[in-house]
Structures are given as C-alpha cells and as structure tokens.
Design a protein around this motif. Structure first.
Motif, mmCIF file in Angstrom:
data_model
loop_
_atom_site.group_PDB
_atom_site.id
_atom_site.type_symbol
_atom_site.label_atom_id
_atom_site.label_comp_id
_atom_site.label_asym_id
_atom_site.label_seq_id
_atom_site.Cartn_x
_atom_site.Cartn_y
_atom_site.Cartn_z
ATOM 1 N N SER A 161 -1.736 -3.243 -3.241
ATOM 2 C CA SER A 161 -0.523 -3.532 -4.017
ATOM 3 C C SER A 161 0.646 -3.815 -3.084
ATOM 4 O O SER A 161 0.686 -3.321 -1.960
ATOM 5 N N GLY A 176 0.799 -1.229 0.000
ATOM 6 C CA GLY A 176 0.000 0.000 0.000
ATOM 7 C C GLY A 176 0.823 1.264 0.000
ATOM 8 O O GLY A 176 1.792 1.384 -0.755
ATOM 9 N N LYS A 177 0.468 2.197 0.895
ATOM 10 C CA LYS A 177 1.109 3.516 0.891
ATOM 11 C C LYS A 177 2.591 3.462 1.271
ATOM 12 O O LYS A 177 3.320 4.431 1.045
ATOM 13 N N PHE A 178 3.037 2.350 1.852
ATOM 14 C CA PHE A 178 4.446 2.249 2.242
ATOM 15 C C PHE A 178 5.364 1.876 1.080
ATOM 16 O O PHE A 178 6.586 1.820 1.241
ATOM 17 N N ILE A 179 4.766 1.628 -0.089
ATOM 18 C CA ILE A 179 5.570 1.291 -1.268
ATOM 19 C C ILE A 179 6.544 2.422 -1.612
ATOM 20 O O ILE A 179 7.719 2.175 -1.894
ATOM 21 N N SER A 180 6.069 3.674 -1.563
ATOM 22 C CA SER A 180 6.939 4.819 -1.865
ATOM 23 C C SER A 180 8.136 4.832 -0.922
ATOM 24 O O SER A 180 9.274 5.123 -1.317
ATOM 25 N N VAL A 240 11.638 -5.246 -3.345
ATOM 26 C CA VAL A 240 12.866 -4.742 -3.971
ATOM 27 C C VAL A 240 14.017 -5.618 -3.477
ATOM 28 O O VAL A 240 14.285 -5.676 -2.272
ATOM 29 N N ARG A 270 -8.283 -4.785 -2.451
ATOM 30 C CA ARG A 270 -7.045 -5.133 -3.130
ATOM 31 C C ARG A 270 -5.953 -4.192 -2.647
ATOM 32 O O ARG A 270 -6.188 -2.988 -2.547
ATOM 33 N N VAL A 304 10.826 2.273 -1.741
ATOM 34 C CA VAL A 304 11.687 2.749 -2.831
ATOM 35 C C VAL A 304 12.698 3.760 -2.287
ATOM 36 O O VAL A 304 13.888 3.708 -2.620
ATOM 37 N N ASP A 305 12.239 4.653 -1.400
ATOM 38 C CA ASP A 305 13.160 5.614 -0.770
ATOM 39 C C ASP A 305 14.262 4.896 0.014
ATOM 40 O O ASP A 305 15.435 5.269 -0.072
ATOM 41 N N ASN A 311 9.772 -6.506 -7.978
ATOM 42 C CA ASN A 311 8.511 -7.146 -8.351
ATOM 43 C C ASN A 311 7.354 -6.434 -7.684
ATOM 44 O O ASN A 311 7.443 -6.058 -6.520
ATOM 45 N N ILE A 312 6.254 -6.262 -8.438
ATOM 46 C CA ILE A 312 5.037 -5.737 -7.828
ATOM 47 C C ILE A 312 3.951 -6.791 -7.951
ATOM 48 O O ILE A 312 3.984 -7.638 -8.851
ATOM 49 N N ASN A 313 3.010 -6.744 -7.014
ATOM 50 C CA ASN A 313 1.933 -7.720 -6.997
ATOM 51 C C ASN A 313 0.734 -7.130 -6.259
ATOM 52 O O ASN A 313 0.779 -5.986 -5.823
ATOM 53 N N SER A 314 -0.341 -7.909 -6.141
ATOM 54 C CA SER A 314 -1.532 -7.476 -5.403
ATOM 55 C C SER A 314 -1.907 -8.563 -4.420
ATOM 56 O O SER A 314 -1.725 -9.744 -4.714
ATOM 57 N N ILE A 340 5.160 -4.452 -3.061
ATOM 58 C CA ILE A 340 6.426 -4.370 -3.809
ATOM 59 C C ILE A 340 7.500 -5.164 -3.073
ATOM 60 O O ILE A 340 7.489 -5.222 -1.842
#
Lengths: 98, 98
Positions: free
Chosen positions: B88, B43-47, B92, B86, B50-51, B71-74, B90
């Motif tokens: 999302s 969810g919102k922690f994906i950003s 890394v 649903r 990446v950081d 990889n990304i998934n749901s 990630i």
C-alpha cells in the motif's frame, strides 16, 4: 471532514490476524448490506488500516466499493507518567458503488 | 485523485530520524516558499507519514498549513522469488493557508 461518531458499521484495526479485518469489511457490505463502512486505526496500526482498505477495494470487492474519504487526526492524552503524548489516527470511509 | 508525478517538493518517508522529515516539511514551506508539499510513504512507513503530517500541521506550522488531500493506492510487483507482492502507498498533500 466526515463526522464519524454515532456510525454503526465501523471496524477498528488492531492486533488480530489481517484477514479478520478484511472479512469484516466484506461481511458489512455483503451480508449486512451496509452502504458505508468506516475503517479506523491509531498509531502503528494506521498502515494496516490502509492495507485492509486497499485489499478490500482492489481484490475482494473490486468494482463494488471505493474509498470515499480519508481523514487523519491526532489524539492527545497523558500517559502513566503524566507526560503529554500525541497519537495519530486515521478514518478511511469506504462506500458501496451504485 | 491528485496527480502527483512531476511535483518537485515531495518528501518520501523512510528510516531516518522522525524529526528529519518534519524539518523537511517546515523548510519546504518556509525557506523554499512552497505552496504545497507532498508527503509520500509505502508499507509500514504509512503510519509515520501520517505522524509527520500531523506534527507539522498541529505543532510546527499550526494555523499556517493544512491537509488538502489524502490518497491511498497499491503497488504490485514481483519479489526476488517471483511471487506477486502488493504494497500500500499513501500521498498526503499539505498546503499553505492563505
């Protein structure tokens, strides 16, 4: 890493309603016949870019497109106070399945 | 797609202070001698994931580690009201450079 400059069909994720972006992806692949669409975002919108890619791939264009490649990077710039700021970016490359 | 289950050294990104996660990545590669570290988020922690990956690769362990795979998934589940939701995800994968 995929070179993304000069590509025509990219969608830059921001503040607009979520479905606007999903619709843009669908239109690129269907009406406009794109073979690849690039979903780009920076900072806090990265999560949203992943959501857009997932919803397009898993629901609206299920079995028609897939994630081809994902790249992350950083941009550095000076903010208004002259301080160095780093922001992360993501490029999600979606491709049409044959 | 990289199989991630059964992997020992993964870091799950959440609400803690940002540098906690970066430090965890650094410790895994240095003190614990890991050859790969998996940074995971939903969810919102994906950003934020990446950081963390970018700051670890570009600043703290510059020229020592790199992004090997993303990889990304749901995940789909029913919420408290029994509605299908649903989210999302990630993964890394960071790897030590030889």
């Amino acid at each position: 890493m995929t070179e993304t400059t000069g590509r025509d069909n990219f969608i830059y994720i921001g503040n607009k309603p979520f479905m606007n972006y999903v619709t843009s992806v669908v239109v690129q692949f269907t009406t406009k016949g794109a073979s690849e669409v690039l979903v780009k975002a920076r900072g806090k919108f990265i999560s949203r870019a992943v959501d857009v890619a997932e919803v397009a791939c898993k629901r609206f264009l299920k079995d028609q497109i897939r994630v081809k490649d994902i790249n992350i990077n950083s941009e550095e710039f000076k903010n208004n106070e002259g301080k160095d700021v780093r922001v992360s970016t993501i490029d999600v490359v979606l491709e049409k399945l044959k």
